[in-house]
Write an enzyme that holds these catalytic residues in place. Sequence first.
Site, PDB file in Angstrom:
ATOM      1  N   ALA A  75      97.946 110.479   4.600  1.00 49.00           N
ATOM      2  CA  ALA A  75      96.946 109.642   5.367  1.00 49.00           C
ATOM      3  C   ALA A  75      95.582 110.042   4.748  1.00 49.00           C
ATOM      4  CB  ALA A  75      97.050 109.732   6.813  1.00 49.00           C
ATOM      5  N   CYS A 109      97.040 100.386   3.351  1.00 50.07           N
ATOM      6  CA  CYS A 109      98.374 100.377   3.281  1.00 50.07           C
ATOM      7  C   CYS A 109      98.970  99.381   4.370  1.00 50.07           C
ATOM      8  CB  CYS A 109      98.905 101.548   3.471  1.00 50.07           C
ATOM      9  SG  CYS A 109      98.905 102.669   2.005  1.00 50.07           S
TER      10      CYS A 109
END
Length: 475
Positions: free
Chosen positions: A171, A279
Site C-alpha cells: 500500500a 487500484c
Amino acid sequence: MFMKVKNICCIGAGYVGGPTMTVIADKCPHIKVNVVDINQNRIDLWNSKDLNFLPIFEPGLDQIVKRCRGKNLFFSTEIEKHIALADMVFISVNTPTKKKGIGAGQASDLKWVEICARQVSKYAVGHTIVIEKSTLPVRTAEVIKTILESQDIQNKKQKTFDVLSNPEFLAEGTAVNDLISPDRVLIGGESDSAIKSLKDIYQNWVPENKILQTNIWSSELAKLTANAFLAQRISSINSIGALCESTGADVREVARAIGTDTRIGSKFLDSGPGFGGSCFKKDILNLVYLSNYFGLPEVANFWEGVVRFNKWHQHRISKLVVKKLFGTVSEKKVAILGFSFKANTNDTRESAAIQICRDLLAEGAELLIHDPKVIEKQIELDLGEQAINNHKNINESDSKVIKSGWEKCDKIDQCFKNVDAALILTEWKEYSEINWELASKSMRHPAWVFDARSIVNPEDVRNANLNLWRVGDGS
Ligand code: UDX
Ligand code: ADP
C-alpha cells in the site's frame, strides 16, 4: 531446472516497480537489479543526487535508494540491453482502465503489458523468467505467454520463457514496510523450477511459510479480490457513517464495537471521504467486466455497487459543505487540506479530493489548496479542465488560462485567510496539529471545519469559535 537469479530487469519505474526493486536490491546484494522505463524524466528523477527529488515519496525509501543505487540498483532507459542481460524480467507497467472500445470504463487496457511482452520476446537471450507484477485481469499471463512463444517461433531463436504471476500487495505510504514485512508473498505458476527461482529471492528476507503458491489464475484473481474486499469494507463503513450522521450515532464508536469481533477485525474501518488510489476502483471494475463476460451479471452488479456508492459518498461530502454554507459557495473561499488520496504519499490518482474540489469549483467556490507532498502541477492536471470550464477562465481572444478558481498554498497558515470553511481531505499528521485558535482569527465567520478524516480534536475546534462537522458523527 532451478536457476539462481543474478540479474533482474524490471520494466516500469513507477509506484510498484520503483519501491519493490529497491527493496529486492537491498535484501539481495548478490543480484544486480536494473529498473528501466520509457519515461526519461522519471528515470532522471530516480537518479537525482538530491534524494528529495525521487519521483515517488515513500517514507524510508530514499535511504534505501541511497544505500543501493550505483552498487546493485540502477535506473535507466536502456530497455533492450537490460532485457537481454536479465535472467528474470518483472513487468510493472501501468494498466489503466480502457477509455474506448470493448470494455471501455471497466476492463484494463493491456496495451503497455503487450508492448512489454513483445519487447521481452524480441530482446531476451536464453531462458528468461517473466514475472507479471502489475495488477492484471485473470488470464493475462496466458496472453503474455502466447506473445512470448509466438515470437519465439518467428525468430527461430534459442530462447525459452516461464511466466509467473507475483502480484504486489504493498500500500502506498507504507510501501517500504509492506515490502520488508509482507503478510504474504503470492506466486502463481506452473513451472516448479521458475517458482523456486523466485522463491529463492524472497527467502532472503521473507519466512518460507509466508510465501504462498497457487495456480496462475488463482494468483491473478486473488489480487483483484483482495482489493475488492478492502474497498468494500470502506464503502461499508462509509455507508454506516452516513446513517450515523442521521441517527445520532458515531461511526468511530460503531467501528470500535464491531472491530473487536475477531471475525470482522479492527483494521480498515476508518470512515473517510471515500477511497481513492490507483487500484481499488480499477480492480473492482475489472472484476465487474470479468463477471459480465462470464455471464454473471448478479456478481458484476454486487461489486459495481461498491464503486457506485464510493462516488455517491464523495458527492455527498461536497453537497454537505455547500448546504452548511447557507446553500451556496459561489465566490466563497474554502481551504482544502490535503490532495493526495491518503497520507504519506504524493499520489493523487482517484483521490477523493479531485471529485470534491471539482464539485466545489462547479458551485463557484474559490479553493486554497494545501498538501505537503503534491506539487502544484499535479493539482493543475487533476483539476485543470473542470476549473477552466466552470470559471470561464479562458481569455477568449488568446485561449490563455487567466484564472483557475484555485491556488496552491505552500504553508498551512496561508490557507485560512478569509475562508468560510476548511475541509480536511487527507489525514496528514500536520493537520491534526493545527492551532485552530490562530486559524480562526484569519477565517471569515461564521466559519466551519469539515473533518472528513476524523483527525482534529473536536474541543479545540469548537473552543476556537468554529462550527465542526466530522464524518459519521451524528452525536
Ligand atoms: C491498496 C491495497 O491496500 C494494496 O494492498 C494494493 O497493493 C494496492 O491498493 P493503496 O491504494 O496504496 O493500497 O492504499 P490503501 O491504504 O489500501 O487505501 C486506499 C484508500 O482507502 C485510500 O484512499 C484510503 O484513504 C482509504 N481508506 C483506507 C479509508 O478511507 N479508510 C480506511 O480505513 C483505510
Ligand atoms: P504503478 O502504480 O502500477 O507502478 P505507474 O504509472 O506509477 O504505475 O508506473 C508505471 C511505469 O511504467 C511508468 O513510469 C511508465 O512510464 C512505465 N511504462 C509503461 N509502459 C512501458 C514500456 N513499454 N516500457 C517501459 N516502461 C513503461
